[in-house]
Design an enzyme around this catalytic site. Structure first.
Site, PDB file in Angstrom:
ATOM      1  N   LYS A  66       0.724  -1.276  -0.094  1.00  0.00           N
ATOM      2  CA  LYS A  66       0.034  -0.068  -0.206  1.00  0.00           C
ATOM      3  C   LYS A  66       0.865   1.229  -0.002  1.00  0.00           C
ATOM      4  O   LYS A  66       0.665   2.114  -0.780  1.00  0.00           O
ATOM      5  CB  LYS A  66      -0.987  -0.051   1.338  1.00  0.00           C
ATOM      6  CG  LYS A  66      -1.803   1.157   1.378  1.00  0.00           C
ATOM      7  CD  LYS A  66      -2.598   0.940   2.626  1.00  0.00           C
ATOM      8  CE  LYS A  66      -3.262   2.351   2.901  1.00  0.00           C
ATOM      9  NZ  LYS A  66      -4.037   2.274   4.130  1.00  0.00           N
ATOM     10  N   GLY A 118      -4.124  -2.209   6.079  1.00  0.00           N
ATOM     11  CA  GLY A 118      -3.276  -3.243   5.648  1.00  0.00           C
ATOM     12  C   GLY A 118      -3.983  -4.577   5.976  1.00  0.00           C
ATOM     13  O   GLY A 118      -4.356  -5.632   5.353  1.00  0.00           O
ATOM     14  N   ARG A 119      -4.154  -4.732   7.310  1.00  0.00           N
ATOM     15  CA  ARG A 119      -4.774  -6.039   8.040  1.00  0.00           C
ATOM     16  C   ARG A 119      -6.056  -6.131   7.610  1.00  0.00           C
ATOM     17  O   ARG A 119      -6.721  -7.068   8.106  1.00  0.00           O
ATOM     18  CB  ARG A 119      -4.594  -6.028   9.583  1.00  0.00           C
ATOM     19  CG  ARG A 119      -5.162  -4.882  10.281  1.00  0.00           C
ATOM     20  CD  ARG A 119      -4.602  -4.635  11.645  1.00  0.00           C
ATOM     21  NE  ARG A 119      -4.766  -3.501  12.422  1.00  0.00           N
ATOM     22  CZ  ARG A 119      -4.284  -2.620  12.568  1.00  0.00           C
ATOM     23  NH1 ARG A 119      -3.046  -2.397  11.574  1.00  0.00           N
ATOM     24  NH2 ARG A 119      -4.778  -1.353  13.095  1.00  0.00           N
ATOM     25  N   GLU A 154      -2.550  -6.360  16.268  1.00  0.00           N
ATOM     26  CA  GLU A 154      -2.263  -4.990  15.603  1.00  0.00           C
ATOM     27  C   GLU A 154      -3.287  -3.926  16.008  1.00  0.00           C
ATOM     28  O   GLU A 154      -3.197  -2.657  16.255  1.00  0.00           O
ATOM     29  CB  GLU A 154      -2.003  -5.112  14.261  1.00  0.00           C
ATOM     30  CG  GLU A 154      -0.867  -4.195  13.970  1.00  0.00           C
ATOM     31  CD  GLU A 154      -0.023  -4.286  12.448  1.00  0.00           C
ATOM     32  OE1 GLU A 154       1.114  -4.297  12.545  1.00  0.00           O
ATOM     33  OE2 GLU A 154      -0.826  -4.875  11.608  1.00  0.00           O
ATOM     34  N   LYS A 183      11.180  -0.355  13.540  1.00  0.00           N
ATOM     35  CA  LYS A 183      11.630  -0.159  12.089  1.00  0.00           C
ATOM     36  C   LYS A 183      12.749   0.937  11.759  1.00  0.00           C
ATOM     37  O   LYS A 183      13.704   0.865  11.064  1.00  0.00           O
ATOM     38  CB  LYS A 183      10.335   0.440  11.364  1.00  0.00           C
ATOM     39  CG  LYS A 183       9.639  -0.602  10.728  1.00  0.00           C
ATOM     40  CD  LYS A 183       8.469   0.330   9.775  1.00  0.00           C
ATOM     41  CE  LYS A 183       7.319  -0.632   9.620  1.00  0.00           C
ATOM     42  NZ  LYS A 183       6.349   0.301   8.849  1.00  0.00           N
ATOM     43  N   GLU A 193      10.889  -4.634   3.426  1.00  0.00           N
ATOM     44  CA  GLU A 193      11.021  -6.030   2.935  1.00  0.00           C
ATOM     45  C   GLU A 193      10.646  -6.346   1.704  1.00  0.00           C
ATOM     46  O   GLU A 193      11.111  -7.188   0.867  1.00  0.00           O
ATOM     47  CB  GLU A 193       9.944  -6.957   3.976  1.00  0.00           C
ATOM     48  CG  GLU A 193      10.665  -7.012   5.430  1.00  0.00           C
ATOM     49  CD  GLU A 193      10.213  -5.851   6.287  1.00  0.00           C
ATOM     50  OE1 GLU A 193       9.836  -4.970   5.540  1.00  0.00           O
ATOM     51  OE2 GLU A 193      10.060  -6.099   7.395  1.00  0.00           O
ATOM     52  N   HIS A 216      -2.519 -32.996  20.239  1.00  0.00           N
ATOM     53  CA  HIS A 216      -1.535 -33.613  20.459  1.00  0.00           C
ATOM     54  C   HIS A 216      -0.349 -32.941  20.790  1.00  0.00           C
ATOM     55  O   HIS A 216       0.949 -33.298  20.775  1.00  0.00           O
ATOM     56  CB  HIS A 216      -1.260 -34.563  19.520  1.00  0.00           C
ATOM     57  CG  HIS A 216      -2.392 -35.734  19.006  1.00  0.00           C
ATOM     58  ND1 HIS A 216      -2.279 -36.966  19.617  1.00  0.00           N
ATOM     59  CD2 HIS A 216      -3.358 -35.613  18.536  1.00  0.00           C
ATOM     60  CE1 HIS A 216      -3.415 -37.486  19.293  1.00  0.00           C
ATOM     61  NE2 HIS A 216      -4.302 -36.709  18.508  1.00  0.00           N
TER      62      HIS A 216
HETATM   63  C1  G6Q Z   1      -1.361  -3.635   8.753  1.00  0.00           C
HETATM   64  C2  G6Q Z   1      -0.281  -2.795   8.810  1.00  0.00           C
HETATM   65  C3  G6Q Z   1       0.894  -3.681   8.235  1.00  0.00           C
HETATM   66  C4  G6Q Z   1       1.037  -3.548   6.607  1.00  0.00           C
HETATM   67  C5  G6Q Z   1       2.454  -4.006   6.243  1.00  0.00           C
HETATM   68  C6  G6Q Z   1       2.634  -3.596   4.557  1.00  0.00           C
HETATM   69  O1  G6Q Z   1      -2.387  -3.183   9.123  1.00  0.00           O
HETATM   70  O2  G6Q Z   1      -0.349  -1.822   8.285  1.00  0.00           O
HETATM   71  O3  G6Q Z   1       0.854  -4.996   8.596  1.00  0.00           O
HETATM   72  O4  G6Q Z   1       0.121  -4.260   6.126  1.00  0.00           O
HETATM   73  O5  G6Q Z   1       3.309  -3.270   7.054  1.00  0.00           O
HETATM   74  O6  G6Q Z   1       2.627  -2.607   4.213  1.00  0.00           O
HETATM   75  P1  G6Q Z   1       2.760  -2.060   3.022  1.00  0.00           P
HETATM   76  O7  G6Q Z   1       1.323  -2.807   2.178  1.00  0.00           O
HETATM   77  O8  G6Q Z   1       2.600  -0.632   2.769  1.00  0.00           O
HETATM   78  O9  G6Q Z   1       3.704  -2.628   2.451  1.00  0.00           O
END
Ligand code: G6Q
Length: 553
Positions: free
Chosen positions: A224, A281-282, A368, A514, A230, A399
């Site tokens: 996003k 994101g989540r 989160e 970060k 990463e 188990h």
């Molecule tokens: C979720 C967070 C987080 C995000 C990642 C990836 O709600 O915001 O997990 O999805 O850090 O972010 P980008 O999509 O911006 O790479």
């Protein structure tokens, strides 16, 4: 806070927005009731009548909650809690695009929260028509792209169809989409496969790339922000692999990103799809973040089924009666166990191998969102926010860690998820029962054993009982049911945040780590380039740690 649910309007949002959990009369009442919660071990406590009536249903999902430590007075107080906090009223305001991602009086994200608009497209009247229209436009773009792949209008340089897709993304751009793909692998288009690269660990990418025919693979880079370390690193790594194979990345790479992000550069990609600021994101599985890979892997009609299921649950979550709103009820039962009965964790245990990564997704979505220490006014919380979420599929878990759940010194509430029928329908009668029956019988037996316990004169073989659980049960794990289950949990998390008066939509807690990692990487880069700065700051604890871990034993 004496407001009735379902009213809406700016005045109401302001008052709910600053509604302190421990100032509500329902809080006081629940505190009193928690001194003597319902005893599930008493003779006849788990009667068939109770099991029949403690059941809520929506969008094909049943929530059975007879094995919770609740009775009529507790349920009445939970209903009151929902009303006094304006849980449903706030949910409706969220769906209408109210700016709920904010902390009053402090710099914050200041955004609406509109993941529900991605599936509002099926409602006759969308509550957030502008964002729904944008979501619909992206879906239509995706439909065209998928149809072109299907028709052979988009092929690789050798004229062959694409068979594989690698999703490169992390956090919300990985967990939910991956969980849903794995959950619905039974519905895959034959010959199509989806893979995931998320960790910046180079071995994650290497292991995936080693097994792929890059020429027939699409790479979907999802970020996003378009600036996640990463994801950008892994994108470069995969681009490099394409270059080495003599393939042109812009014929293989897709992008899902925010408009205007550093990744918003359509010339570098075969197709660019967009997600919007108001979708966190989540909460983004049903946006293009999940839609592209799910559409590729399962086909467009199955993707629409997921959205339909999610939309049905979003609508059910508007119901003010908690006994007819499974998402709200699950949220309230969670609050009862966590804030009033003192349980610190919640195990989510799906009796479905397909849901192998679903708990990991819920762990992110919940922890989160609810791992917060200040109210939406920036004041320290005087009550507990989210519990620790964890879990693995049953029966494997039986188990492994169930011993602690049954006889450990801490109480772990459980949410079981099960299905009446298997996905593939490939099963066998062994000793007059199918494997699916064995699976479901085990789920129910665990809920019963935890609730009622069993006395034994041998203390080591005694089960105390009164360990609460809830059972979510549906006919079969289909795309529709998966969408409904996803939306149920999203709504649960959101409802809890409204009641705790926290901002469930930001994640400032991930920033410090970060930033510090960035400083260490700057130092390593400077050292590699032989710059002076690399030697400075002897008293920096980060550099001291780096020096220590770099020493070989
Ligand atoms: C979720 C967070 C987080 C995000 C990642 C990836 O709600 O915001 O997990 O999805 O850090 O972010 P980008 O999509 O911006 O790479």
């Amino acid at each position: 806070m004496e407001q009735s649910a379902g009213t809406g309007g700016q005045g109401v949002v302001e008052s709910y927005f600053s509604c302190d959990f421990n100032m509500m009369t329902a809080w006081t009442k629940l505190g009193e009731l928690a001194r003597a919660p319902y005893d599930l071990t008493a003779p006849g406590a788990l009667s068939p009548a109770r099991i029949r009536s403690y059941r809520a249903q929506a969008a094909g999902i049943d929530l059975l909650y007879a094995t919770q430590r609740v009775d009529e007075p507790v349920l009445a107080a939970l209903q009151r809690l929902a009303e006094q906090s304006g849980a449903v009223a706030q949910f409706l305001l969220m769906k209408r695009g109210e700016v709920l991602n904010r902390i009053e009086g402090y710099a914050s994200e200041e955004r609406p929260v509109l993941h529900t608009a991605c599936r509002d497209i099926f409602a006759p009247v969308s509550l957030a028509p502008e964002v729904s229209a944008q979501a619909k436009a992206e879906l239509e773009k995706l439909a065209d792209f998928l149809a072109a792949l299907e028709a052979g209008a988009i092929v690789n340089v050798a004229g062959e169809p694409f068979t594989d897709l690698v999703q490169v993304g992390i956090g919300g751009s990985d967990l939910g989409p991956r969980a849903l793909y794995l959950a619905l692998a039974a519905y895959k288009i034959p010959g199509r496969r989806v893979h995931f690269i998320s960790n910046v660990d180079p071995d994650d990418a290497a292991a995936i790339l080693n097994g792929l025919d890059l020429a027939r693979t699409l790479v979907n880079v999802v970020s996003k922000s378009g600036s996640t370390l990463e994801t950008l690193t892994n994108e470069e790594l995969v681009r490099q692999a394409y270059a080495e194979a003599g393939l042109e990345p812009s014929r293989h790479f897709l992008a899902v990103t925010g408009k205007g992000s550093p990744m918003d550069n359509p010339a570098r990609y075969l197709r660019s799809f967009y997600m919007f600021d108001s979708i966190g994101g989540r909460y983004s599985v049903t946006s293009m973040v999940g839609a592209v890979l799910l559409g590729f892997g399962l086909g467009y009609p199955q993707l629409l089924e997921i959205l339909r299921g999610a939309n049905a649950m979003d609508l059910a979550a508007e119901e003010p009666d908690i006994r007819r709103n499974p998402a709200l009820l699950l949220a309230l039962l969670g609050i009862w166990n966590h804030n009033f009965l003192g349980c610190e964790t919640l195990a989510i245990l799906p009796y479905s191998q397909a849901l192998v990564r679903f708990t990991a997704h819920l762990q992110q979505c919940d922890m989160e969102s609810s791992g917060k220490s200040v109210t939406r006014q920036g004041k320290p919380l005087a009550w507990k926010s989210g519990p620790i979420i964890w879990g693995e599929p049953g029966t494997n878990g039986q188990h492994a860690f169930y011993q602690l759940i049954h006889q450990g010194t801490i109480i772990v509430p459980v949410e079981f998820i099960g299905f009446r029928a298997s996905q593939y329908g490939r099963d066998l009668l062994i000793e007059q029962t199918t494997s699916q029956e064995k699976l479901v019988a085990n789920l129910l037996a665990q809920a019963l054993a935890l609730a009622t316990g069993q006395a034994n004169e041998n203390p080591n073989r005694s089960f105390a009982g009164n360990r609460p659980s809830a059972v979510l049960m549906a006919d079969r794990l289909t795309p529709y049911t998966m969408g409904a289950l996803l939306a149920l949990y999203e709504a649960k998390v959101v409802f809890q945040g409204f009641i705790w008066n926290i901002n469930s939509f930001d994640q400032e807690g991930v920033q410090l780590g970060k930033k510090l990692a960035g400083r260490l990487l700057d130092h390593l880069a400077a050292r590699r380039e032989g710059q002076d700065g690399a030697a400075e700051a002897e008293d920096d604890p980060g550099l001291a740690l780096l020096a220590e871990v770099s020493k070989k034993v």
